[in-house]
Design an enzyme around this catalytic site. Structure first.
Site, mmCIF file in Angstrom:
data_model
loop_
_atom_site.group_PDB
_atom_site.id
_atom_site.type_symbol
_atom_site.label_atom_id
_atom_site.label_comp_id
_atom_site.label_asym_id
_atom_site.label_seq_id
_atom_site.Cartn_x
_atom_site.Cartn_y
_atom_site.Cartn_z
ATOM 1 C CB SER A 152 -4.752 4.416 8.772
ATOM 2 O OG SER A 152 -5.005 2.897 8.477
ATOM 3 C CG ASP A 163 -2.686 8.756 6.576
ATOM 4 O OD1 ASP A 163 -2.946 9.881 6.714
ATOM 5 O OD2 ASP A 163 -3.037 8.025 5.848
ATOM 6 C CG HIS A 164 -6.750 10.230 7.064
ATOM 7 N ND1 HIS A 164 -7.179 11.273 6.479
ATOM 8 C CD2 HIS A 164 -5.947 9.682 6.014
ATOM 9 C CE1 HIS A 164 -7.014 11.517 5.297
ATOM 10 N NE2 HIS A 164 -6.044 10.698 4.932
ATOM 11 N NE ARG A 199 9.131 -19.644 5.312
ATOM 12 C CZ ARG A 199 9.978 -20.614 5.673
ATOM 13 N NH1 ARG A 199 10.868 -20.374 6.506
ATOM 14 N NH2 ARG A 199 9.561 -21.812 5.324
HETATM 15 P P1 13P Z 1 -4.117 6.766 -2.088
HETATM 16 O O1 13P Z 1 -5.267 6.056 -2.015
HETATM 17 O O2 13P Z 1 -4.288 7.605 -3.235
HETATM 18 O O3 13P Z 1 -2.757 5.803 -1.740
HETATM 19 O O4 13P Z 1 -3.884 7.933 -0.883
HETATM 20 C C1 13P Z 1 -3.563 7.446 0.359
HETATM 21 C C2 13P Z 1 -3.802 8.479 1.331
HETATM 22 O O5 13P Z 1 -3.796 9.637 1.198
HETATM 23 C C3 13P Z 1 -3.270 8.003 2.754
HETATM 24 O O6 13P Z 1 -3.579 9.212 3.512
HETATM 25 O O1 G3H Z 2 -6.056 7.657 3.396
HETATM 26 C C1 G3H Z 2 -6.331 6.534 4.148
HETATM 27 C C2 G3H Z 2 -5.441 5.718 3.935
HETATM 28 O O2 G3H Z 2 -5.263 4.881 2.900
HETATM 29 C C3 G3H Z 2 -5.750 4.416 5.102
HETATM 30 O O3 G3H Z 2 -6.704 3.448 4.997
HETATM 31 O O4 G3H Z 2 -8.367 3.548 6.722
HETATM 32 O O5 G3H Z 2 -8.096 1.885 5.121
HETATM 33 O O6 G3H Z 2 -6.237 2.149 6.555
HETATM 34 P P1 G3H Z 2 -7.414 2.755 6.005
HETATM 35 ZN ZN ZN Z 3 -5.348 10.401 2.992
#
Ligand code: 13P
Ligand code: G3H
Ligand code: ZN
Length: 305
Positions: free
Chosen positions: A49, A81-82, A277
């Site tokens: 992300s 992601d996102h 560890r």
């Molecule tokens: P969860 O919070 O359900 O694990 O979803 C993660 C997600 O959608 C990341 O894009």
């Molecule tokens: O959908 C989102 C992911 O779980 C990432 O979340 O922005 O806290 O890394 P984050």
């Molecule tokens: Zn998501």
């Protein structure tokens, strides 16, 4: 060297299973996830992300993922992601990611179309595929949040895919990010998903899909975590969603939970052991366990070839 996300998802779509997308933030999480993928002979998507990039740095995460891909016998794709920041999206495209997500779900429909289309054109020239989103997933994480769920409109989804040319689409059918997914019954709007599947031929993506398993919640709570009202997406709902076209399933919360449970337990049961560890290895093992269970539910076991 990374696998092609679109190729992995198209094969999953044809054969009726889903590929797990797992969010990574550090080396132990990467190793925990990859161990499960190798042990189950399953293709996998490692995802970062914008928050992960801010925390660890793009190059560290990229190198971890590349090392994982080099040392594994299973296909590993690498995904943003996102993505919301266009500069970060471009950096990831230039860095050789397999795919990027543009999350324009917070934008007005026409603007989401316009920016998604621009990113698709830019990414496709470089052989990289694009995930987009309409409707909103609930819940809040570091950088990803939405106050309420707006279900994906199947007709809008069709128009969106036609106009943008995106490769896979994240749909909002009642899931939320984080460990508190449902106030009422833990059920997805599979009726909406069925309508979307009738309108759209590209692979569909389920965010906010963690199962929030009881065994991990119990360990985390036993060793001091405060986790009120946690509830995940039940496995039977996940399996039904896969039958209705979900080919990519995102998991982050279950990994956080495994990490948290493992670290808390190590520290409390061995208070005089300060070796990182020894503190982190059990967390990594719990991640391998939970990812193995996810892969089994998704049906991607032994689909590496
Ligand atoms: P969860 O919070 O359900 O694990 O979803 C993660 C997600 O959608 C990341 O894009
Ligand atoms: O959908 C989102 C992911 O779980 C990432 O979340 O922005 O806290 O890394 P984050
Ligand atoms: Zn998501």
């Amino acid at each position: 060297m990374f696998a092609n996300t679109k190729t992995l998802l198209q094969k999953a779509q044809k054969q009726g299973y889903a590929i797990g997308h797992f969010n990574i933030n550090n080396m132990e999480i990467v190793q925990g996830v990859i161990n499960a993928a190798n042990q189950t002979n399953s293709p996998i998507i490692l995802a970062v992300s914008e928050g992960a990039i801010e925390y660890a740095g793009l190059n560290y995460l990229l190198n971890l993922a590349q090392t994982a891909a080099k040392n594994s016998k299973v296909p590993i794709a690498f995904h943003l992601d996102h993505g919301k920041d266009l500069n970060i999206i471009k950096k990831c495209i230039n860095a050789g990611f397999s795919s990027v997500m543009f999350d324009g779900s917070h934008l007005p429909f026409e603007q989401n179309i316009k920016i998604t289309k621009q990113i698709v054109q830019h990414a496709h020239k470089r052989g990289i595929s694009v995930e987009a989103e309409i409707g909103t997933i609930g819940g809040a994480e570091d950088k990803v949040s939405s106050r309420k769920i707006i279900y994906t409109d199947p007709k809008q989804a069709k128009e969106f895919v036609q106009k943008t040319g995106c490769d896979f689409l994240a749909v909002a059918i009642g899931t939320s990010h984080g460990p508190n997914k449902f106030e009422g019954p833990a059920k997805l709007r599979l009726d909406i998903l069925q309508e979307i599947q009738k309108q759209i031929k590209i692979p569909l993506v389920l965010h906010g899909a963690s199962g929030v398993p009881n065994n991990l919640v119990t360990i985390a709570k036993k060793y001091g975590a405060t986790l009120p009202k946690v509830v995940g997406v039940p496995n039977d709902q996940i399996k039904k969603a896969i039958k209705l076209g979900i080919c990519k399933i995102n998991t982050d919360t279950d990994l956080r939970l495994a990490f948290d449970a493992g670290v808390r337990k190590s520290i409390q049961t061995h208070p005089s052991d300060i070796d990182p560890r020894h503190i982190l290895a059990p967390a990594r093992d719990l991640i391998t366990q939970v990812v193995t269970e996810r892969i089994t539910t998704f049906g991607s076991k032994n689909k590496a070839k």
